[in-house]
Write a protein that holds these residues in place. Structure first.
Motif, mmCIF file in Angstrom:
data_model
loop_
_atom_site.group_PDB
_atom_site.id
_atom_site.type_symbol
_atom_site.label_atom_id
_atom_site.label_comp_id
_atom_site.label_asym_id
_atom_site.label_seq_id
_atom_site.Cartn_x
_atom_site.Cartn_y
_atom_site.Cartn_z
ATOM 1 N N UNK A 307 0.847 -1.196 0.000
ATOM 2 C CA UNK A 307 0.000 0.000 0.000
ATOM 3 C C UNK A 307 0.880 1.242 0.000
ATOM 4 N N UNK A 308 0.259 2.400 -0.145
ATOM 5 C CA UNK A 308 1.012 3.643 -0.307
ATOM 6 C C UNK A 308 1.731 4.071 0.957
ATOM 7 N N UNK A 309 1.423 3.444 2.093
ATOM 8 C CA UNK A 309 2.090 3.809 3.328
ATOM 9 C C UNK A 309 3.474 3.216 3.481
ATOM 10 N N UNK A 310 3.837 2.263 2.638
ATOM 11 C CA UNK A 310 5.163 1.662 2.701
ATOM 12 C C UNK A 310 6.188 2.570 2.017
ATOM 13 N N UNK A 311 7.435 2.470 2.451
ATOM 14 C CA UNK A 311 8.500 3.180 1.755
ATOM 15 C C UNK A 311 8.523 2.777 0.283
#
Length: 364
Positions: A307-311
């Motif tokens: 998801x977009x929250x990962x680096x």
């Protein structure tokens, strides 16, 4: 006509002729039909003639994948510009998100003076409620000398779009090429609690009254973890893995992945996937932390999330491992959904409704 040892389909031959004439085109063809081959032909022809090409994609995951694919073929003649990374920005072929292309048009259009084609992958994003204006502005304000190549698997109103493009870019002829044959069969099923997996036509055969009475009997407090486990067991036993499981927020992706108790990998593959993960972490200089340790524990079972929250680099690690086929179940938000070419046999939607920026509505 043959290209790269492949006999081209009629729609591909038609597209090649348009590219040879240096004119614009829209190619609409089902998933797996070979749209990317058309883009590769345009790229190779432009490179051979000293021109530059821009390849725009709606999401970073797709830009990253195309960068890896094209770099493997064309080496350092390929660069990438997204909000996360910029590599070799003066290369002959540049991969970028559509937002980067639009912004560059406004800020420094002279950088595109030697660009012959811009490729708009997933052009149906014109219809996106939140981001469609980015594609509109990109097409409207792109320098007149640039030809456009639009690709999509799903454009229901192709002729009105083509008419609009011809109206705002009258200086270049625009061709519409449609291929309707789908080479990869697509089968739809719906999981109904208490009934299991059903084909849509099976449900349609029920009398409306019976369906209504059945849904009135469903326990609203039914533990969704039970039906998720049932579906995972079914996919594993029916040899329908790897699977992409789309949930529409980051918390659910991580939560669902953590609740998978079944090991989906044999012991030999568990060793391989951990070695691959550790090697990629070292290559991208990612130190161990709570997130990488959590993912490592999940990967031992053949499970991961994206998801977009990962680096950005950690997302790329997951993408690269998924391409090997070792991740059997990936929980992802729609950041993984658009045009990304990954080896999945099954796609699961956790819900048929999602928030579109204004309201909850059925996914299209």
């Amino acid at each position: 006509m043959d290209y790269k040892g492949i006999t081209l389909d009629p729609f591909q031959e038609q597209a090649v002729r348009v590219i040879n004439d240096q004119e614009s085109l829209i190619v609409a063809a089902p998933t797996g039909a070979g749209k990317t081959l058309v883009a590769e032909y345009a790229i190779e022809k432009c490179m051979a003639e000293g021109a530059r090409v821009l390849y725009t994609a709606p999401i970073k995951a797709l830009s990253n994948q195309k960068f890896r694919d094209f770099s493997a073929i064309y080496g350092d003649r390929v660069g990438i510009k997204t909000g996360d990374v910029t590599l070799n920005p003066d290369a002959q072929v540049i991969l970028m998100t559509t937002e980067i292309f639009r912004n560059t048009i406004f800020e420094s259009p002279e950088t595109f003076r030697d660009v012959r084609y811009v490729i708009f992958d997933e052009i149906h994003y014109l219809d996106d409620i939140e981001r469609g204006t980015v594609w509109e502005e990109s097409i409207i304000f792109a320098p007149e000398h640039i030809r456009i190549l639009c690709l999509s698997a799903t454009v229901p109103n192709l002729e009105p779009i083509a008419h609009w493009i011809r109206t705002i870019r009258p200086g270049t002829k625009l061709h519409v090429i449609i291929e309707e044959k789908r080479p990869v069969p697509l089968h739809h099923q719906l999981y109904v609690p208490g009934l299991g997996l059903k084909k849509l036509e099976d449900l349609k055969r029920h009398e409306q009254g019976n369906i209504r009475q059945y849904f009135q009997r469903i326990d609203p407090n039914l533990n969704p973890g039970k039906w998720r486990s049932w579906i995972i067991d079914h996919l594993a036993d029916a040899k329908q893995l790897p699977a992409l499981w789309f949930a529409f927020n980051r918390r659910e992706c991580e939560q669902f992945a953590s609740l998978v108790h079944r090991a989906l990998l044999p012991s030999e593959d568990r060793r391989r996937i951990l070695e691959t993960f550790d090697d990629l972490l070292a290559r991208f200089d990612l130190p161990p932390d709570a997130t990488t340790n959590h993912l490592r524990g999940l990967l031992q079972k053949g499970v991961a999330y994206h998801h977009a929250g990962l680096l950005p680099t950690l997302k790329e690690v997951i993408e690269r491992i998924f391409t090997t086929g070792l991740i059997k179940l990936l929980f992802a938000t729609e950041t993984f959904a658009v045009g990304v070419n990954m080896p999945a046999r099954t796609v699961v939607f956790n819900s048929i409704f999602k928030f579109d920026g204004k309201r909850m509505g059925p996914i299209k």
